[in-house]
Every structure is written in structure tokens, then in C-alpha cells.
Design an enzyme around this catalytic site. Structure first.
Site, PDB file in Angstrom:
ATOM      1  CG  ASN A 209      -0.208  -0.082   2.505  1.00 48.47           C
ATOM      2  OD1 ASN A 209       0.485   0.855   2.884  1.00 48.47           O
ATOM      3  ND2 ASN A 209      -0.321  -1.220   3.200  1.00 48.47           N
ATOM      4  CB  ILE A 307       0.496  -6.835  14.757  1.00 52.33           C
ATOM      5  CG1 ILE A 307       0.856  -7.573  13.449  1.00 52.33           C
ATOM      6  CG2 ILE A 307       1.689  -6.771  15.703  1.00 52.33           C
ATOM      7  CD1 ILE A 307       1.871  -6.859  12.588  1.00 52.33           C
ATOM      8  CG  PHE A 323      -2.172   5.585  13.960  1.00 57.31           C
ATOM      9  CD1 PHE A 323      -1.374   5.390  15.072  1.00 57.31           C
ATOM     10  CD2 PHE A 323      -2.163   6.826  13.337  1.00 57.31           C
ATOM     11  CE1 PHE A 323      -0.575   6.408  15.568  1.00 57.31           C
ATOM     12  CE2 PHE A 323      -1.366   7.862  13.816  1.00 57.31           C
ATOM     13  CZ  PHE A 323      -0.563   7.646  14.930  1.00 57.31           C
ATOM     14  CE  LYS A 337     -10.250   0.547  12.181  1.00 59.46           C
ATOM     15  NZ  LYS A 337      -9.536   1.110  11.043  1.00 59.46           N
TER      16      LYS A 337
HETATM   17  O1  C5P Z   1      -8.144  -2.989  11.700  1.00 56.28           O
HETATM   18  P1  C5P Z   1      -7.402  -1.853  11.085  1.00 56.28           P
HETATM   19  O2  C5P Z   1      -6.375  -2.289  10.096  1.00 56.28           O
HETATM   20  O3  C5P Z   1      -8.258  -0.788  10.518  1.00 56.28           O
HETATM   21  O4  C5P Z   1      -6.656  -1.198  12.344  1.00 56.28           O
HETATM   22  C1  C5P Z   1      -5.615  -0.281  12.234  1.00 56.28           C
HETATM   23  C2  C5P Z   1      -4.725  -0.371  13.418  1.00 56.28           C
HETATM   24  O5  C5P Z   1      -4.394  -1.720  13.711  1.00 56.28           O
HETATM   25  C3  C5P Z   1      -3.402   0.307  13.179  1.00 56.28           C
HETATM   26  O6  C5P Z   1      -2.941   0.747  14.421  1.00 56.28           O
HETATM   27  C4  C5P Z   1      -2.569  -0.832  12.623  1.00 56.28           C
HETATM   28  O7  C5P Z   1      -1.179  -0.593  12.793  1.00 56.28           O
HETATM   29  C5  C5P Z   1      -3.033  -2.013  13.420  1.00 56.28           C
HETATM   30  N1  C5P Z   1      -3.008  -3.292  12.687  1.00 56.28           N
HETATM   31  C6  C5P Z   1      -2.157  -4.299  13.062  1.00 56.28           C
HETATM   32  N2  C5P Z   1      -2.162  -5.499  12.390  1.00 56.28           N
HETATM   33  C7  C5P Z   1      -3.009  -5.699  11.377  1.00 56.28           C
HETATM   34  C8  C5P Z   1      -3.892  -4.693  10.985  1.00 56.28           C
HETATM   35  C9  C5P Z   1      -3.851  -3.491  11.656  1.00 56.28           C
HETATM   36  O8  C5P Z   1      -1.356  -4.108  13.992  1.00 56.28           O
HETATM   37  N3  C5P Z   1      -2.985  -6.859  10.743  1.00 56.28           N
END
Ligand code: C5P
Length: 396
Positions: A209, A307, A323, A337
Site C-alpha cells: 500500500n 498484530i 491508528f 476499532k
Molecule cells: O483494523 P485496522 O487495520 O483498521 O486497524 C488499524 C490499526 O491496527 C493500526 O494501528 C494498525 O497498525 C493495526 N493493525 C495491526 N495489524 C493488522 C492490521 C492493523 O497491527 N494486521
């Protein structure tokens, strides 16, 4: 303009790196500082005072007995208004003088009579730096509360390679800016993820991305400026690692996840800024996929681990910050969220306002409600976020 209103006295001592001090003056002024240069006699053999005078717009002093100083109190007058005294380059001889408290010329007298913090950027041949006498002097300076910037490692003017060269003017300016930030996170440890992830399809293709990593890197820098020990787990980005930050470079979400789990244990705070790919191809082809004229292959995807949610679910999680970059309904999605991932603080931003650029507009959502941070450079917002994190850590 991160040094706006700051008055810096720059001392230049005799060493070939003195030519870099000219660039340093320019950079300090660009950041809004006023700069008063004072040189040792030997520094004037490398660069003339006229150079510094032209760049700083101020008379450059080299002599304690300069007739232009009407009351002969140069050592008091020159540093009276100073917010910091910076010696760059600082020669081995000058470090020795400062360590001993000698005051036999204008600059060493200024140092002894100062009423402000002193920062020194050593510059010398690697053997001079390694010499036990210099190391002893450096240790004395540290004990006396003097900040030593560098030295750096690399090619030296003498043709040798090693530790002793002055760190670059940009790095000195960054250290000076850091020096002026409130130390809100002293003794704390922060783990940050930043940038995109790259989910390989074959050796040359993948799903990624447009995240630049700028916000995550700004937070890493701000946290380090605030005194934290910072580990930055970074996806593929084109940014230099902020000074003093430990960077672990990863590519895929699984690698990022593993790195985070390996390091999260001893951290007080985890800030997930990375734009982690939600899905990855089930299979990665070991060989480049060829187009053979038949129908295009479908890429089967599988969900990546979340994560942030995993870390938040640990038995004793650090303070977790997420975020939410949204293109609409920011308030609703961000709060949702925050609850779904069970984290105390989420930072919301509209993609249209910050993605890829150097500025952003944020809203912090936590148990106390919403805290809008108006449009500002990412480093400014990062400092405000760090202040909020410090407050939440205190409450824990
Ligand atoms: O669920 P979403 O992707 O919208 O959430 C965004 C937040 O979750 C950000 O803080 C992003 O760094 C974290 N995130 C993560 N691992 C993922 C997806 C998002 O740590 N697989």
C-alpha cells in the site's frame, strides 16, 4: 522552525571538520535560531571568521581581548542570553581543556563561565579519540552533565577509517532540537510499527500500500527526543532511521508480527502505526509467474494476524495505541476499532488530510473522550501524542 527563539552560541575549534560548522550555522538559522559564533585561534586556520560572520549575520569573536567588547567581559556577555552552548567541532585538545576547567582563551573562558547547557561534537583522528586520555576526558565531561554528540564512524580526513569524525551538521541540529524537548518518557521503552507491509506473490511482485511511514517515524523520533528507548519495526520505506532509534526492518505482516512479539516483552508502550496488509497470498511462488496466454491466475488470499489486537490481548499488555486511517465516518469507525481491539487510545485521521504528506490532522480517542489535534507537521503531532501517552502511562 524547530529552534525558533533559541539563541545558540556556537564554538568552533581547530580541526578540519570546521568547514562543516559553516553548514551547521546555516541549518541552525534555517530552524529559526540566532547564532553567535566564537572561534579558537587555531580554528581560524581552517575557516576564516568572515565565513561565519556572513552566515550568522553577527560579529565573530576569536579573542578575549577584542577591543570591540567595551567592558572586556566577553566571557560573560557572549553567553548571557544563550539557550545552549554548542562546540562543533570539538578537538581533543579542547575536550581536555573543558574536562580540566582551563580557561586560557575566549572559547574556553566562555565554556567555564556559562550559565546554560553545553553540547560538544568531537572531531578527531580515531587514535586520538581512542586514546585513554581522551576517553578519560569524555567520561569526565559526561559526569559533569555535558552532552557528547557522536563522534561518528567512517572515513577520516587523514585517510584512516574509524570512530572520531564529527557527526553530520543535520544530525547535530536534530540532537539540539531533541535537547530542547521535555523529557516526558525518561526510562520508558516504546515499540512502534511503521510503514506498509509487502506480501509477496512471487520474487518480483506483491501486494502493498502507499503508506510512507512518515507518521510512525515521526513518533519514533518524538519518543526518543522525550527520553524513551525506542524500537521501530519498519516495513519497506525510503526513510532514514531517526537518530538513537533501533530499527528492525521487515517486509511482510508475518515478519512484522514476529518481530513485535520478540520485542514487546520489555516495553511500556506499543504504538501500531503500520499499515499492515489485511490479507496475504496463500502461496508465494518461488519462481517468477509467467504469463502463458491462458486465463489469468486468481490470487487466493488469507487473513493476516492483527498484530495490535494480539499484543493488546497479552496477559500483561503494554499501553497499546492504535491508528485508524479512514476515508469517512472517522469518529464512528475509530471508536468502534478502539473497542474491538480493546485498546486505551486510538489515533484517528482522515486519509485525505495526511496520507503521504508531511502534515496531518489527528483526533485522539481515549477513555476521557476526544482530543482533536489541529493540522500541523507530523513531528509536532507526534510530540503531542507522546505527551498524551506520557499522561496515560502515569495513570496506569
Ligand atoms: O483494523 P485496522 O487495520 O483498521 O486497524 C488499524 C490499526 O491496527 C493500526 O494501528 C494498525 O497498525 C493495526 N493493525 C495491526 N495489524 C493488522 C492490521 C492493523 O497491527 N494486521
Amino acid at each position: 522552525m524547530e529552534l525558533k527563539g533559541k539563541h545558540i552560541v556556537l564554538g568552533v575549534t581547530g580541526g578540519i571538520a570546521a568547514y562543516k560548522a559553516a553548514e551547521l550555522v546555516r541549518l541552525l538559522i534555517k530552524q529559526g535560531a540566532t547564532v553567535q559564533v566564537a572561534m579558537t585561534e587555531s580554528a581560524t586556520h581552517f575557516v576564516t571568521p568572515v565565513t561565519f560572520q556572513a552566515l550568522s549575520g553577527k560579529t565573530v569573536f576569536t579573542d578575549q581581548w577584542d577591543a570591540r567588547i567595551t567592558n572586556n567581559m566577553a566571557h560573560i556577555d557572549l553567553s548571557r542570553e544563550a539557550d545552549a552552548l554548542l562546540i562543533a567541532p570539538a578537538s581533543a585538545d579542547f575536550l581536555a581543556k573543558v574536562a580540566q576547567g582551563l580557561a586560557d582563551d575566549l572559547l574556553s573562558t566562555l565554556v567555564l563561565a556559562r550559565d546554560c547547557p553545553l553540547l560538544v561534537a568531537p572531531a578527531m583522528n580515531r587514535q586520538m579519540w581512542d586514546n585513554p586520555a581522551t576517553q578519560r576526558n569524555a567520561a569526565t565531561l559526561r559526569t559533569d552533565g555535558i552532552k557528547i554528540l557522536g563522534p561518528g564512524c567512517g572515513d577520516q580526513a587523514c585517510g584512516e577509517t574509524g570512530l572520531g569524525r564529527m557527526i553530520e551538521p543535520e544530525e547535530i541540529v536534530a540532537e539540539l532540537i531533541a535537547h530542547f524537548q521535555p523529557k516526558l518518557l525518561t526510562g520508558k521503552r516504546m515499540l512502534i510499527t511503521a510503514g506498509p507491509t509487502f506480501e509477496a506473490i512471487d520474487p518480483v511482485r506483491g501486494i502493498t500500500n502507499l503508506s510512507t511511514g512518515k507518521m510512525g517515524y515521526a513518533i519514533a523520533r518524538a519518543a526518543r527526543e522525550a527520553g524513551a528507548a525506542v524500537t521501530l519495526v519498519s516495513g519497506p520505506v525510503a526513510l532514514p532511521c531517526p537518530q538513537g532509534v533501533t530499527r528492525i526492518s521487515v517486509s511482510s505482516a508475518l515478519q512484522m508480527c514476529e518481530a513485535v512479539h520478540n520485542h514487546v516483552g520489555n516495553n511500556d508502550t506499543f504504538v501500531a502505526v503500520a499499515a499492515v496488509a489485511d490479507y496475504r497470498p496463500i502461496r508465494t511462488s518461488a519462481q517468477k509467474i509467467k504469463k502463458d496466454g491462458s486465463a489469468p491466475q486468481a490470487i487466493e488470499l488469507v487473513l493476516n494476524p492483527d498484530i495490535l489486537a494480539e499484543v493488546a490481548a497479552l496477559p500483561q499488555p503494554p499501553l497499546c495505541v492504535g491508528f485508524a486511517a479512514e476515508s469517512e465516518n472517522l469518529h464512528e469507525y475509530a471508536e468502534k476499532k478502539r473497542r474491538a481491539k480493546k485498546i486505551p487510545l486510538i489515533v484517528g485521521n482522515l486519509i485525505q488530510q495526511g496520507f503521504g504528506g508531511d502534515t496531518n490532522t489527528l483526533i485522539l480517542f481515549d477513555d476521557d473522550g476526544q482530543h482533536p489535534l489541529p493540522p500541523a507537521p507530523k513531528i509536532e503531532l507526534a510530540r503531542q501524542l507522546v505527551a498524551r501517552i506520557a499522561t496515560l502511562l502515569e495513570k496506569r
